[in-house]
Every structure is written in C-alpha cells, then in structure tokens.
Write a protein that holds these residues in place. Structure first.
Motif, PDB file in Angstrom:
ATOM      1  N   SER A  52     -10.239 -10.127  -0.938  1.00 54.13           N
ATOM      2  CA  SER A  52      -9.590  -8.879  -1.328  1.00 54.13           C
ATOM      3  C   SER A  52      -8.090  -9.118  -1.447  1.00 54.13           C
ATOM      4  O   SER A  52      -7.546 -10.024  -0.815  1.00 54.13           O
ATOM      5  CB  SER A  52      -9.865  -7.795  -0.283  1.00 54.13           C
ATOM      6  N   LEU A  54      -4.057  -7.107  -2.074  1.00 54.27           N
ATOM      7  CA  LEU A  54      -3.204  -5.924  -2.164  1.00 54.27           C
ATOM      8  C   LEU A  54      -1.829  -6.360  -2.657  1.00 54.27           C
ATOM      9  O   LEU A  54      -1.435  -7.518  -2.501  1.00 54.27           O
ATOM     10  CB  LEU A  54      -3.073  -5.235  -0.804  1.00 54.27           C
ATOM     11  N   HIS A 102     -15.328  -3.376  -2.442  1.00 52.91           N
ATOM     12  CA  HIS A 102     -13.987  -3.399  -3.032  1.00 52.91           C
ATOM     13  C   HIS A 102     -12.993  -2.818  -2.035  1.00 52.91           C
ATOM     14  O   HIS A 102     -13.292  -1.839  -1.341  1.00 52.91           O
ATOM     15  CB  HIS A 102     -13.983  -2.585  -4.325  1.00 52.91           C
ATOM     16  N   SER A 104      -9.236  -1.169  -1.646  1.00 48.69           N
ATOM     17  CA  SER A 104      -8.138  -0.565  -2.384  1.00 48.69           C
ATOM     18  C   SER A 104      -7.353   0.352  -1.463  1.00 48.69           C
ATOM     19  O   SER A 104      -7.936   1.238  -0.821  1.00 48.69           O
ATOM     20  CB  SER A 104      -8.679   0.226  -3.583  1.00 48.69           C
ATOM     21  N   ASN A 105      -6.047   0.125  -1.371  1.00 50.82           N
ATOM     22  CA  ASN A 105      -5.166   0.935  -0.527  1.00 50.82           C
ATOM     23  C   ASN A 105      -5.671   1.027   0.909  1.00 50.82           C
ATOM     24  O   ASN A 105      -5.633   2.086   1.537  1.00 50.82           O
ATOM     25  CB  ASN A 105      -5.008   2.341  -1.116  1.00 50.82           C
TER      26      ASN A 105
END
Length: 204
Positions: A52, A54, A102, A104-105
């Motif tokens: 993952s 970011l 997934h 995300s944030n």
C-alpha cells in the motif's frame, strides 16, 4: 497515542531514476510506502502492487494504521451488493467474497477487482458441517445410482459411514465427522456423487 514524525530526505548519490522505484520496492517488499506528494505525477505506481502507498506533503495530516493490530475494513457498495450470504444458525451467516484490499487515507477498503467476472459458474462450492449418511444415500439413489451402505459398515461405532456404489460404475463414499472422501475412477460417476453431496450439504 499521536506521534510527531520528522520526515528526512534520503538522497541517492547514484541518482536513482523514477523508473527504478518499482523494481526497488519489489526487492524490498514493504507493507506500506510513503511518497512525497510531488512524486505522484512523476513516479506512477502499479495499481496491482502488493504494498500500500500514501502521499504526504507539508502541513497535511495523514492517518496510518498499525498493520500489526486488528483493523476495520469497509466494503465497497458494489462488492457488498454482490454478496450472497447463507445462514449457519440464528445469528451467523457466511458468504463468499472476491475483492482487493485497498488502503486510502488510512482506511482499508475491499473493492471489486479489475476483472469483474467472479467465475461463480466454474468454481467449486465450499461445504461445511457434518454429512448425514442417510440423506446422502437417498440423494445418490435419486441420481439413478445403484448403491447401499457398505457391508462392513459399523453403525454402532458412529465414527465412519461408507456408501458403496455398484452402478453405473463402482465407487465408494466414506463419511466421517471431519471429512467426506469419494473413491472413484470414473469422472462422470464422481461428478454425480459430488452433485448429490452438494444437494444435502451447506455450501457457498
């Protein structure tokens, strides 16, 4: 507890190019990668990467979950609508799921894979629960198979029951509280037996 982290720039003296980033990550195999925001356009990452990632920037707070602890996972709407739960008892239901995890944030989300075909028509069912030998025998006979309990089957023992199939081909079905095994050399007969077992077992 919240923690203040100072991000330091690590400059590669060798002058690593953006095209080398993904191969480098493939060697390092990280769980989570943080990239500066300005690299988003210059260093596109693989959508199917096992890690993952970011992006961070100045004066912007991002949430990063601790991967060693339990975490919540949200279901995308299209994934949730595709579930077909089967009732186990009064309070528990199970369903088969095919999705991609997934991040995300700082939130984990199960999203539909790019290949939307779930292959339900091709995949075998996953069964659970004890098999009732009497119901299996009836289901086999309804399929047109000539069968009966094996001569050496000890009903009093209660540990294992065996059904002997004599026509159209010879086969043996052994059932215990933990598993059921089909012994047969003929593919068509094996499929008939499997279909009969599926009709009396819970499966997803």
């Amino acid at each position: 507890m919240p923690a203040a982290i100072q991000v330091l720039e690590c400059s590669f003296l060798s002058g690593i190019k953006t095209g080398k980033v993904n191969p480098l990550l493939a060697v390092l195999k990280p769980k989570l990668v943080l990239f500066p925001e300005d690299l988003k356009s210059r260093c596109p990452l693989k959508e199917d990467a096992p890690w993952s990632f970011l992006y961070y920037s100045e004066v912007k707070t991002i949430k990063i979950l601790n991967t060693r602890e339990e975490f919540e996972v949200r279901l995308a709407a299209n994934v949730a609508l595709g579930l077909q739960p089967r009732q186990l008892d009064g309070t528990i239901a199970v369903a088969r799921l095919r999705a991609k995890l997934h991040l995300s944030n700082g939130q984990y989300m199960l999203v539909a894979p790019k290949d939307h075909s779930d292959g339900r028509s091709k995949r075998q069912l996953l069964h659970w629960g004890a098999v009732d030998a009497g119901r299996v025998l009836s289901a086999l006979q309804e399929k047109g198979l000539t069968c009966g309990f094996a001569a050496d089957d000890d009903v009093s023992a209660g540990c294992e029951r065996s059904v002997s199939v004599t026509s159209p081909e010879e086969a043996l079905v052994k059932m215990t509280s933990e598993r059921t095994v089909i012994y047969c050399d003929d593919e068509n007969t094996t499929k008939q037996i499997y279909d009969a077992l599926s009709s009396v077992c819970n499966g997803i």
